[in-house]
Design a protein around this motif. Structure first.
Motif, short mmCIF file in Angstrom:
data_model
loop_
_atom_site.label_atom_id
_atom_site.label_comp_id
_atom_site.label_asym_id
_atom_site.label_seq_id
_atom_site.Cartn_x
_atom_site.Cartn_y
_atom_site.Cartn_z
N PHE A 74 -1.19 0.52 -18.12
CA PHE A 74 -1.12 0.77 -19.56
C PHE A 74 0.34 0.92 -19.98
O PHE A 74 1.18 1.37 -19.19
N ASP A 75 0.64 0.56 -21.24
CA ASP A 75 1.98 0.80 -21.73
C ASP A 75 2.06 2.22 -22.28
O ASP A 75 1.11 3.00 -22.20
N ALA A 76 3.20 2.57 -22.87
CA ALA A 76 3.42 3.93 -23.34
C ALA A 76 2.43 4.32 -24.44
O ALA A 76 2.16 5.51 -24.65
N GLY A 77 1.87 3.32 -25.12
CA GLY A 77 0.91 3.61 -26.18
C GLY A 77 -0.54 3.57 -25.74
O GLY A 77 -1.44 3.69 -26.57
N GLY A 78 -0.77 3.39 -24.43
CA GLY A 78 -2.13 3.37 -23.92
C GLY A 78 -2.81 2.02 -24.03
O GLY A 78 -4.04 1.94 -23.91
N ILE A 79 -2.04 0.94 -24.23
CA ILE A 79 -2.62 -0.40 -24.35
C ILE A 79 -2.70 -1.04 -22.96
O ILE A 79 -1.72 -1.04 -22.21
N LEU A 80 -3.87 -1.58 -22.63
CA LEU A 80 -4.09 -2.22 -21.34
C LEU A 80 -3.15 -3.42 -21.17
O LEU A 80 -3.00 -4.24 -22.08
N GLN A 81 -2.52 -3.52 -20.01
CA GLN A 81 -1.55 -4.58 -19.72
C GLN A 81 -2.13 -5.61 -18.75
O GLN A 81 -3.11 -5.33 -18.05
N GLU A 82 -1.50 -6.78 -18.70
CA GLU A 82 -1.91 -7.80 -17.75
C GLU A 82 -1.60 -7.34 -16.32
O GLU A 82 -0.66 -6.59 -16.08
N LEU A 83 -2.39 -7.84 -15.38
CA LEU A 83 -2.16 -7.52 -13.97
C LEU A 83 -1.00 -8.35 -13.43
O LEU A 83 -0.67 -9.41 -13.98
N PRO A 84 -0.36 -7.91 -12.35
CA PRO A 84 0.71 -8.71 -11.74
C PRO A 84 0.19 -10.07 -11.29
O PRO A 84 -1.02 -10.28 -11.13
N ALA A 85 1.10 -11.00 -11.07
CA ALA A 85 0.73 -12.33 -10.61
C ALA A 85 0.01 -12.25 -9.26
O ALA A 85 0.33 -11.42 -8.42
N GLY A 86 -1.00 -13.10 -9.09
CA GLY A 86 -1.71 -13.17 -7.82
C GLY A 86 -3.09 -12.55 -7.83
O GLY A 86 -3.88 -12.78 -6.91
#
Length: 221
Positions: A39-51
């Protein structure tokens, strides 16, 4: 002493009963980066790392996280219950049954690499073929499980993310071919301590719906 109000002290909150309304499973080879900030600082779900690749549809049983806890007890002649108990092992596993015949589901079931040499090609790009080796390799994975729920009051999304930094296949179910059901490849993976993560399992809960529970700032604050 002050008289207690049972309704207040019990703090029963229906809105905190969580369900996995939607969920997804992702797997990667050990060369992929650890998931450290879903999550970012605002609690938004982020993409997973490559792979990390998705496993796809699973049966309605979903994902079952199981634990195995064993302890060593000291018995004493003067006590009917143990006078000392120490944890000997505390392990966690995840079990699920994929329904799709995709590269991730096949690789996790038959212990193939997810990327690089020996990995299955993209769907439709070439013939899929693989063989069981004489000596089965010890092939660790990185696993990520993401569940989505909703805040009952606001309707905003709440996410539960669980990460196994290092997991090893510890069991698999029968693969059955029949005209009445899909070909499914159920697997169980046990989590192991990862040197970099210094744990075998990490869990986060966040999202806009989770942030909605934050207390209101004091007036004038």
């Amino acid at each position: 002493m002050v008289a207690a109000d049972f309704t207040e002290i019990s703090e029963l909150r229906q809105g905190l009963i969580r369900k996995a309304l939607r969920y997804a499973i992702f797997a990667a080879d050990p060369a992929a980066d650890l998931v450290t900030a879903p999550f970012d600082a605002g609690g938004i779900l982020q993409e997973l790392p490559a792979g990390y690749v998705p496993v796809g549809f699973t049966t309605t049983d979903g994902v079952t996280f199981s634990g195995d806890l064993s302890t060593s007890d000291v018995q004493s002649g003067q006590s009917s219950s143990p006078t000392r108990s120490d944890v000997e092992s505390d392990t966690v596993t995840a079990q699920w049954v994929p329904q799709e015949t995709n590269a991730a589901a096949v690789a996790l079931y038959d212990n193939l690499p997810l990327s690089g040499a020996g990995a299955l090609p993209a769907l439709g790009s070439a013939t899929w073929t693989w063989s069981r080796p004489k000596t089965p390799p010890t092939r660790y994975r990185r696993l990520v499980f993401i569940a989505e729920d909703l805040n009952k009051d606001t309707g905003n999304a709440i996410y539960i993310v669980r990460h196994f930094p290092s997991a090893l296949r510890s069991g698999r179910e029968d693969e059955q071919w029949t005209r009445t059901a899909e070909i499914a490849r159920g697997v169980t993976y046990q989590a192991y301590i990862d040197d970099a993560a210094e744990t075998d399992s990490i869990t986060w809960i966040d999202g806009p719906g989770w942030r909605d529970y934050a207390p209101e700032p004091p007036a004038g604050g």
